[in-house]
Scaffold this motif. Structure first.
Motif, short mmCIF file in Angstrom:
data_model
loop_
_atom_site.label_atom_id
_atom_site.label_comp_id
_atom_site.label_asym_id
_atom_site.label_seq_id
_atom_site.Cartn_x
_atom_site.Cartn_y
_atom_site.Cartn_z
N CYS A 1 -9.67 1.45 12.28
CA CYS A 1 -8.72 0.67 11.49
C CYS A 1 -7.30 1.16 11.71
N LEU A 2 -7.12 2.48 11.75
CA LEU A 2 -5.78 3.04 11.94
C LEU A 2 -5.18 2.62 13.28
N MET A 3 -6.02 2.44 14.28
CA MET A 3 -5.55 2.11 15.63
C MET A 3 -5.45 0.61 15.86
N ALA A 4 -5.96 -0.18 14.93
CA ALA A 4 -6.09 -1.62 15.15
C ALA A 4 -4.78 -2.36 14.89
N GLU A 5 -4.71 -3.57 15.41
CA GLU A 5 -3.61 -4.49 15.10
C GLU A 5 -4.02 -5.27 13.86
N VAL A 6 -3.39 -4.96 12.73
CA VAL A 6 -3.73 -5.66 11.49
C VAL A 6 -2.51 -6.33 10.85
N MET B 1 -10.34 -11.77 6.01
CA MET B 1 -10.27 -10.69 6.99
C MET B 1 -8.88 -10.07 7.08
N ASP B 2 -7.91 -10.71 6.47
CA ASP B 2 -6.51 -10.33 6.60
C ASP B 2 -6.19 -9.12 5.71
N ALA B 3 -5.49 -8.13 6.28
CA ALA B 3 -5.04 -6.98 5.49
C ALA B 3 -3.93 -7.38 4.51
N LYS B 4 -3.26 -8.48 4.79
CA LYS B 4 -2.20 -9.02 3.92
C LYS B 4 -1.09 -8.01 3.70
N LEU B 5 -0.80 -7.22 4.74
CA LEU B 5 0.27 -6.23 4.64
C LEU B 5 1.63 -6.92 4.61
N GLN C 1 -0.31 0.56 6.60
CA GLN C 1 -1.62 0.38 7.23
C GLN C 1 -2.59 1.50 6.84
N LYS C 2 -2.10 2.72 6.73
CA LYS C 2 -2.99 3.82 6.34
C LYS C 2 -3.55 3.58 4.95
N ASP C 3 -2.70 3.17 4.01
CA ASP C 3 -3.17 2.82 2.66
C ASP C 3 -4.28 1.78 2.73
N TYR C 4 -4.05 0.76 3.53
CA TYR C 4 -5.03 -0.33 3.65
C TYR C 4 -6.35 0.20 4.18
N CYS C 5 -6.31 1.00 5.23
CA CYS C 5 -7.55 1.48 5.86
C CYS C 5 -8.35 2.38 4.91
N LEU C 6 -7.64 3.24 4.18
CA LEU C 6 -8.32 4.10 3.21
C LEU C 6 -8.94 3.28 2.09
N THR C 7 -8.18 2.31 1.58
CA THR C 7 -8.70 1.45 0.51
C THR C 7 -9.91 0.67 0.98
N LYS C 8 -9.88 0.23 2.23
CA LYS C 8 -11.00 -0.54 2.77
C LYS C 8 -12.27 0.32 2.81
N VAL C 9 -12.13 1.57 3.23
CA VAL C 9 -13.27 2.48 3.24
C VAL C 9 -13.74 2.75 1.81
N GLN C 10 -12.79 3.04 0.93
CA GLN C 10 -13.13 3.39 -0.46
C GLN C 10 -13.87 2.25 -1.16
N MET C 11 -13.40 1.02 -1.00
CA MET C 11 -13.98 -0.12 -1.71
C MET C 11 -15.22 -0.68 -1.03
N SER C 12 -15.27 -0.60 0.29
CA SER C 12 -16.37 -1.21 1.02
C SER C 12 -17.58 -0.29 1.16
N LEU C 13 -17.33 0.99 1.38
CA LEU C 13 -18.41 1.97 1.55
C LEU C 13 -18.50 2.81 0.27
N SER C 14 -18.41 2.13 -0.85
CA SER C 14 -18.20 2.79 -2.15
C SER C 14 -19.35 3.69 -2.57
#
Length: 700
Positions: A126-131, A333-337, A343-356
């Protein structure tokens, strides 16, 4: 009193929300404050003061007084919805998630090493991706869209209208947590089957008839901008883009007019006559592996009138509907940044909420201690004593009804941290092990993740035949969440570990602030056991009318006071009023929780003052906050109000308008203006906005 209907099943789970030391902790003696703790209090006192508008009179507008400057000083973080002080604990937990992703030895000890590696791989990908912005034209997204219904704006003549089903495409979208024209919720009662709400149309701004009446409205502009961004990614001509957007708006206008026929109220919709809508079996086939929760009976899961009429509209606007639903998937699918540096905030939140379930297991092992459990448990006991006194002193209850109410209170089961079911937790974490992270395609990894998230959300229902009928909602297994719950079906209260951070709780705070924050939240959930829903269940969690005719009539009259009071609040930003019927139980719980928390605090202080330990006396300043010129009980109410300091854009008011919780500002104003203790503590004269009349609304 009423039974829970099969079709419109409300949630039976009502909810909102370190190593501890003895300084001003419940069950510990009162001691002087050490230098480190004093500095911590000064720092937090300064933060609380920074939220306030000290030029506002607390008796005129307590929310403005407590929270008027919050939106100007809140930390900048990525957010798609409204920000509020309590919900911002999520960002505290996001920072914790970053640390937990490095805890390989802890994961080994908990036997979740493989799952942690997958979480790390997704995060790094996620950190390396184009979002930012979303690569909407990525082949992975387009392939998925074509497989579930197509994208006529992009595919042109290759899109086959005769094969398109708006209902089936909407059903497919639910598999990825995207809700186009089917808004799925999961019941909190075994067998954890789906139920439905009216779809919310639009992207960044929910649309209604009156907010897209012209192209200059904020609702129009935000939705147009979102669609234009997606369509530009496919290199369409300006004329084509405008045509597609206009087509979607034309469909929305007619769909909004359809809702207007029953004022967007599902119950009113049900009263309108219409032929049965017979497509729900397809939804089960697509979304639930063909599961049949109704034993083969003919089913109509949600308002026949609405879906029959919507079917006609979708046939009329077939191409526009397909385009809309395709963009609904992209929006999911959009990060809506709003800016790339989040982007780092988004990726961490995605892990936290999705792999809860994985992250929560690590969190509970690393951060939740026996001392934490002990202090919160002691607070629950104090709040329960306060609730019992309320029930005992409620003069409008007759003897038999009071007896039943006290029996119900006596049988409440408290759970602090999270509910534990290691077998089911392990099965849910095992599902995470199946996530496929595609190194050279983050969009495909996102698709796989969203499918996994939906599988986890539906897990109870998909596997209900393997579970017993007393299985609890799987949400209760997640300790790392900003929430507290009351569950009607077993008369239990849950205080989740994730909520035990500022502004809800901190170990060094004075008890006056603790009772105004986490104490209020606990009292709120306890009161849910005696709101209009909770009062239909007895102490065994069974639907049972334990009310006498006389007491029930008084109950309904007192409840109506809250409905009428909150229905008078106008939200000027959107020219709509609060729906006092929809928000009724949450408003009752707020009022009861606030009274119970203050009574519990006063009782607690009396015990400390009458039984000093080790010959030490209680210092008056220990219940105040350095830097704030407030008494202990004024601090209590300030702590309560600052839980709900919030920042709304226009679209957020529309988003929250139909929810069960009152919009934050009016949540505070409604609670304190119906609280006589508040008027006394802040010396508000009778007739002032926060003390409008002598006889206030009161149920508990």
């Amino acid at each position: 009193m009423f039974l829970i209907s099969k079709r419109f099943r409300p949630s039976l789970l009502s909810g909102v929300i370190y190593i501890l030391i003895c300084t001003f902790s419940l069950g510990c003696e009162a001691r002087s404050i050490g230098d480190e703790s004093l500095e911590s209090l000064r720092s937090y006192g300064a933060l609380m003061k920074s939220y306030m508008n000290l030029s506002a009179d607390p008796c005129d507008d307590f929310y403005e007084y407590a929270c008027g400057n919050w939106k100007n000083v809140k930390p900048p973080r990525q957010a798609s919805h409204r920000r509020n002080n309590l919900l911002d604990i999520v960002y505290t937990l996001t920072d914790v998630t970053e640390q937990l992703l490095t805890r390989t030895q802890l994961a080994e000890a908990l036997n979740v090493s493989e799952e942690l590696v997958i979480a790390q791989r997704f995060y790094n990908s996620c950190l390396m991706a184009e979002v930012f912005p979303l690569p909407a034209a990525d082949p992975a997204y387009l392939s998925l869209i074509r497989s579930i219904g197509g994208f006529p704006a992009v595919d042109g003549d290759a899109w086959n209208a005769s094969r398109f089903s708006w209902f089936n495409m909407s059903a497919h979208l639910t598999n990825y947590g995207a809700y186009g024209l089917i808004l799925e919720e999961i019941s909190t009662q075994y067998p954890f089957d789906p139920y439905f709400k009216l779809p919310e149309l639009g992207f960044d701004h929910i649309i209604h008839t009156d907010n897209i009446v012209n192209s200059s409205s904020r609702a129009y502009k935000l939705n147009e901008k979102r669609m234009r961004g997606y369509l530009n990614a496919f290199n369409l001509t300006e004329d084509k883009i405008s045509s597609v957007i206009n087509g979607v708006f034309d469909f929305w206008r007619e769909a909004a007019a359809l809702e207007d026929k029953f004022e967007g109220d599902s119950d009113k919709c049900e009263l309108l006559e219409g032929p049965p809508f017979g497509k729900w079996r397809s939804y089960y086939e697509i979304a639930w592996n063909g599961l049949d929760f109704d034993n083969g009976s003919d089913i109509s899961l949600f308002c026949d009138f609405y879906y029959t009429e919507l079917d006609k509209l979708c046939s009329k606007h077939q191409e526009a509907v397909a385009n809309y639903l395709a963009m609904v998937l992209l929006y999911r699918m959009d990060a809506k940044l709003k800016e790339g540096n989040k982007q780092k905030d988004y990726c961490l939140t995605k892990v936290q909420m999705s792999l809860s379930h994985l992250v929560s297991k690590l969190y509970m092992a690393e951060y939740f201690s026996k001392d934490t459990h002990s202090e919160i448990s002691a607070m629950v006991k104090e709040l329960r004593k306060s609730l019992r006194q309320v029930l005992e002193n409620a003069e409008w209850l007759d003897t038999e009804t009071r007896r039943e109410a006290l029996l119900k209170e006596a049988s409440i089961t408290p759970v602090i941290g999270s509910y534990r079911n290691e077998e089911i937790s392990s099965l849910l974490i095992d599902e995470i092990g199946k996530l496929s992270v595609i190194e050279d395609s983050f969009p495909q990894s996102m698709i796989n993740l969203q499918r996994l998230v939906t599988t986890l959300k539906r897990y109870g229902g998909l596997n209900f035949e393997k579970m017993t009928n007393d299985t609890k909602p799987l949400l209760l297994l997640l300790g790392m969440q900003v929430n507290a719950f009351y569950y009607n079906l077993d008369n239990s209260i849950y205080v989740m570990a994730g909520i035990l951070h500022p502004p809800a709780y901190h170990r060094s705070w004075p008890d006056s602030l603790k009772f105004g924050t986490i104490g209020f939240l606990i009292g709120h959930e306890l009161t849910h056991g005696f709101d209009t829903m909770g009062s239909t269940f007895d102490g065994r969690g069974e639907v049972n009318n334990w009310w006498s005719t006389k007491s029930e009539a008084e109950f309904q009259e007192r409840t109506k006071c809250y409905v009428d009071h909150f229905s008078n609040y106008l939200i000027p930003e959107i020219n709509r009023k609060i729906n006092g019927n929809v928000t009724r139980d949450e408003n009752i719980a707020d009022a009861g929780g606030l009274r119970e928390a203050l009574a519990a605090y006063r009782s607690h202080m009396k015990k400390l003052q009458s039984s000093p330990m080790d010959n030490e006396t209680l210092e008056p300043q220990s219940q105040q906050m350095p830097g704030l010129d407030l008494s202990a009980e004024q601090l209590f109410f300030l702590g309560f109000a600052q839980l709900w300091c919030a920042d709304y854009e226009e679209e957020h008011f529309w988003e929250e308008l139909t929810k069960e919780h009152t919009i934050d500002k009016y949540r505070v104003l409604g609670a304190v203006s119906n609280n006589k203790d508040f008027a006394e503590v802040y010396k508000c004269p009778l007739g002032s906005p926060m003390h409008p009349k002598a006889n206030t609304c009161r149920l508990w």
